[in-house]
Design a protein around this motif. Structure first.
Motif, PDB file in Angstrom:
ATOM      1  N   GLU A 280       0.849  -1.193   0.000  1.00 28.56           N
ATOM      2  CA  GLU A 280       0.000   0.000   0.000  1.00 28.56           C
ATOM      3  C   GLU A 280       0.881   1.237   0.000  1.00 28.56           C
ATOM      4  N   GLY A 281       0.316   2.367  -0.447  1.00 27.87           N
ATOM      5  CA  GLY A 281       0.976   3.665  -0.348  1.00 27.87           C
ATOM      6  C   GLY A 281       2.412   3.683  -0.847  1.00 27.87           C
ATOM      7  N   ASP A 282       3.309   4.198   0.024  1.00 26.82           N
ATOM      8  CA  ASP A 282       4.717   4.317  -0.350  1.00 26.82           C
ATOM      9  C   ASP A 282       5.368   2.966  -0.570  1.00 26.82           C
ATOM     10  N   GLY A 283       4.801   1.907   0.037  1.00 26.57           N
ATOM     11  CA  GLY A 283       5.345   0.562  -0.157  1.00 26.57           C
ATOM     12  C   GLY A 283       5.258   0.135  -1.613  1.00 26.57           C
ATOM     13  N   ILE A 284       4.190   0.560  -2.288  1.00 21.96           N
ATOM     14  CA  ILE A 284       4.032   0.243  -3.709  1.00 21.96           C
ATOM     15  C   ILE A 284       5.130   0.918  -4.518  1.00 21.96           C
ATOM     16  N   LYS A 285       5.337   2.213  -4.281  1.00 20.21           N
ATOM     17  CA  LYS A 285       6.343   2.969  -5.033  1.00 20.21           C
ATOM     18  C   LYS A 285       7.740   2.403  -4.801  1.00 20.21           C
ATOM     19  N   LYS A 286       8.022   2.010  -3.572  1.00 24.72           N
ATOM     20  CA  LYS A 286       9.346   1.482  -3.238  1.00 24.72           C
ATOM     21  C   LYS A 286       9.649   0.223  -4.036  1.00 24.72           C
ATOM     22  N   VAL A 287       8.668  -0.693  -4.115  1.00 27.34           N
ATOM     23  CA  VAL A 287       8.881  -1.943  -4.849  1.00 27.34           C
ATOM     24  C   VAL A 287       8.901  -1.705  -6.355  1.00 27.34           C
ATOM     25  N   LEU A 288       8.042  -0.815  -6.854  1.00 28.95           N
ATOM     26  CA  LEU A 288       8.033  -0.521  -8.284  1.00 28.95           C
ATOM     27  C   LEU A 288       9.368   0.058  -8.743  1.00 28.95           C
ATOM     28  N   ASN A 289      10.018   0.799  -7.859  1.00 28.82           N
ATOM     29  CA  ASN A 289      11.297   1.426  -8.196  1.00 28.82           C
ATOM     30  C   ASN A 289      12.495   0.518  -7.930  1.00 28.82           C
ATOM     31  N   ASP A 290      12.252  -0.658  -7.384  1.00 25.83           N
ATOM     32  CA  ASP A 290      13.329  -1.600  -7.058  1.00 25.83           C
ATOM     33  C   ASP A 290      13.497  -2.590  -8.210  1.00 25.83           C
ATOM     34  N   ASP A 291      14.533  -2.419  -9.018  1.00 25.68           N
ATOM     35  CA  ASP A 291      14.729  -3.269 -10.191  1.00 25.68           C
ATOM     36  C   ASP A 291      15.181  -4.678  -9.837  1.00 25.68           C
ATOM     37  N   SER A 292      15.501  -4.935  -8.586  1.00 25.27           N
ATOM     38  CA  SER A 292      15.851  -6.298  -8.186  1.00 25.27           C
ATOM     39  C   SER A 292      14.608  -7.176  -8.056  1.00 25.27           C
ATOM     40  N   ILE A 293      13.440  -6.531  -8.039  1.00 19.44           N
ATOM     41  CA  ILE A 293      12.170  -7.254  -7.941  1.00 19.44           C
ATOM     42  C   ILE A 293      11.415  -7.087  -9.260  1.00 19.44           C
ATOM     43  N   VAL A 294      11.202  -8.175  -9.968  1.00 17.25           N
ATOM     44  CA  VAL A 294      10.484  -8.105 -11.239  1.00 17.25           C
ATOM     45  C   VAL A 294       8.997  -7.913 -10.981  1.00 17.25           C
ATOM     46  N   LYS A 295       8.384  -7.054 -11.787  1.00 16.65           N
ATOM     47  CA  LYS A 295       6.947  -6.814 -11.669  1.00 16.65           C
ATOM     48  C   LYS A 295       6.224  -7.593 -12.770  1.00 16.65           C
ATOM     49  N   LEU A 296       5.233  -8.368 -12.382  1.00 12.80           N
ATOM     50  CA  LEU A 296       4.457  -9.159 -13.337  1.00 12.80           C
ATOM     51  C   LEU A 296       3.102  -8.491 -13.538  1.00 12.80           C
ATOM     52  N   VAL A 297       2.848  -8.078 -14.779  1.00 13.25           N
ATOM     53  CA  VAL A 297       1.622  -7.362 -15.114  1.00 13.25           C
ATOM     54  C   VAL A 297       0.802  -8.199 -16.096  1.00 13.25           C
ATOM     55  N   ARG A 298      -0.477  -7.924 -16.145  1.00 15.33           N
ATOM     56  CA  ARG A 298      -1.352  -8.732 -17.002  1.00 15.33           C
ATOM     57  C   ARG A 298      -0.976  -8.594 -18.474  1.00 15.33           C
ATOM     58  N   GLN A 299      -0.661  -7.372 -18.920  1.00 17.61           N
ATOM     59  CA  GLN A 299      -0.339  -7.143 -20.319  1.00 17.61           C
ATOM     60  C   GLN A 299       0.457  -5.845 -20.467  1.00 17.61           C
ATOM     61  N   GLU A 300       0.981  -5.628 -21.648  1.00 19.09           N
ATOM     62  CA  GLU A 300       1.695  -4.391 -22.006  1.00 19.09           C
ATOM     63  C   GLU A 300       2.879  -4.102 -21.092  1.00 19.09           C
ATOM     64  N   SER A 301       3.655  -5.129 -20.753  1.00 19.48           N
ATOM     65  CA  SER A 301       4.810  -4.927 -19.880  1.00 19.48           C
ATOM     66  C   SER A 301       5.811  -3.942 -20.478  1.00 19.48           C
ATOM     67  N   HIS A 302       5.886  -3.910 -21.811  1.00 16.03           N
ATOM     68  CA  HIS A 302       6.845  -3.029 -22.486  1.00 16.03           C
ATOM     69  C   HIS A 302       6.490  -1.552 -22.339  1.00 16.03           C
ATOM     70  N   GLU A 303       5.271  -1.269 -21.898  1.00 13.27           N
ATOM     71  CA  GLU A 303       4.827   0.117 -21.771  1.00 13.27           C
ATOM     72  C   GLU A 303       5.282   0.766 -20.462  1.00 13.27           C
TER      73      GLU A 303
END
Length: 385
Positions: A280-303
């Motif tokens: 939640e909140g800042d925790g989301i931004k922290k993980v999104l900005n951490d390139d050591s953790i891959v983010k898995l999205v439903r579609q359009e990962s290249h965007e």
């Protein structure tokens, strides 16, 4: 005769088990759906035996059909279609022409389309369409010729054992051809994960998983896990659901979460530590900005500007930790009242693939929370700025 299917869970070591099951002194044929699968198999063989065993052949299914059936039996194919002058020039991955094309508001007959009863249906200027290879082999059949039976029966002379990895990825004509393998082969082993079927956009319909009848809402129906087992047993194979029933990748808490929320039974056979963490909140931004953790999205990962992979295309991957951006179907997944019923089985499968990529923590971001901030991570918006 030994005819078996091993049904696995994600991370159970399907490819490892398949490679360890061979006798290096026998002639083995190992088939895979993609070049990446072939690469993984060859790596496992080298790890297990120091090299690819001399009598073991590894190739994609398409390449196998071309090398071991189309080429050796081309005279039979030419005879069947009455095209004695035809000469092959290889393969093409281009898409075969459709029978009709849209011109304005109407569909018209496609002048480039060749009917199924002609050899021209299966090739373009002498290059066979990869997507129609199995159909070609299955269609060369009449009272005097049964190419599938002849070719597969002769494979018993060339190979002592046939092994097929990621069996769940084969659909329609490929699936029907593998059924012929099961029928006519003396020794065959197939390995796959029912819940990883239909996760890729270009190969998610038709036999054996799609039912012919739609439900009361007009939507296509998918055969269940137990119906799939019954279908395989009807084909005359022994179905093993025990050997690969535990994952060597996902921690126990991740397995428990997947089993409870997605209704897919999976157990851990490892001592990996990891937890399910809703951000939640800042925790989301922290993980999104951490390139050591891959983010898995439903579609359009290249965007997205962060390190991202689509749910479906993470299939086969393993990561230390992952962050899954949930779709709105799963906004209440943290509730005790959440149920996967009503969500498309194919969406469930893709979510299962995504969640089961981690060997550590599983971070989850609800769609409602991500939707509020996703604009700042869109590459298109950053270029505008």
């Amino acid at each position: 005769m030994d005819k078996r299917v091993m049904l696995a869970v994600a991370g159970a070591g399907k490819t490892y088990t398949l490679c360890k099951s061979i006798d290096i002194n026998e002639k083995n044929l190992i088939l895979a759906y993609t070049n990446e699968n072939v690469h993984n198999i060859t790596n496992e063989l080298v790890k297990a035996y120091g090299q690819i065993p001399e009598k073991t052949t590894v190739m994609t299914f398409d390449r196998f059909i071309y090398n071991f059936i189309v080429c050796p039996y081309e005279a039979t194919i030419r005879q069947f279609f009455k095209c004695e002058e035809f000469r092959r020039r290889g393969l093409t991955i281009s898409k075969p022409p459709e029978s009709s094309i849209k011109i304005g508001e109407f569909r018209r007959k496609n002048p480039n389309y060749c009917p199924k009863g002609e050899l021209g249906h299966y090739h373009k200027e002498g290059r066979y369409y990869c997507s129609l290879l199995s159909a070609l082999i299955m269609d060369v059949k009449n009272r005097n010729i049964n190419l599938v039976k002849k070719a597969v029966t002769n494979l018993n002379i060339l190979f002592d054992k046939i092994l097929i990895d990621e069996f769940q990825d084969f659909r329609n004509n490929d699936y029907e051809l593998i059924n012929a393998f099961i029928k006519y082969s003396n020794n065959i082993l197939l390995v796959g994960d029912y819940y990883q079927h239909s996760v890729l956009g270009e190969n998610n319909s038709g036999k054996p998983f799609s039912k012919s009848k739609k439900d009361e809402n007009g939507k296509k129906q998918i055969i269940s896990y137990h119906e799939y087992i019954e279908l395989l047993e009807y084909k005359g194979v022994d179905v093993d659901t025990k050997t690969l029933s535990k994952t060597r990748r996902c921690p126990e808490k991740i397995c428990q979460f997947i089993s409870k929320k997605l209704g897919i039974e999976i157990e851990a056979d490892n001592d990996h530590k990891g937890d399910v963490i809703f951000l939640e909140g800042d925790g989301i931004k922290k993980v999104l900005n951490d390139d050591s953790i891959v983010k898995l999205v439903r579609q359009e990962s290249h965007e997205y500007s962060f390190r991202a992979v689509n749910w479906s295309y993470s299939k086969g991957d393993t990561y230390s930790n992952i962050c899954v951006i949930l779709s709105d179907n799963f906004n209440t997944i943290d509730s005790e009242k959440f149920s996967p019923h009503g969500i498309s089985p194919l969406t469930i499968n893709r979510m299962y693939v995504a969640m089961s990529r981690t060997a550590g923590n599983l971070y989850l971001v609800k769609w409602d929370d991500f939707n509020k901030i996703q604009g700042r991570y869109r590459k298109s918006n950053q270029r505008t700025d």
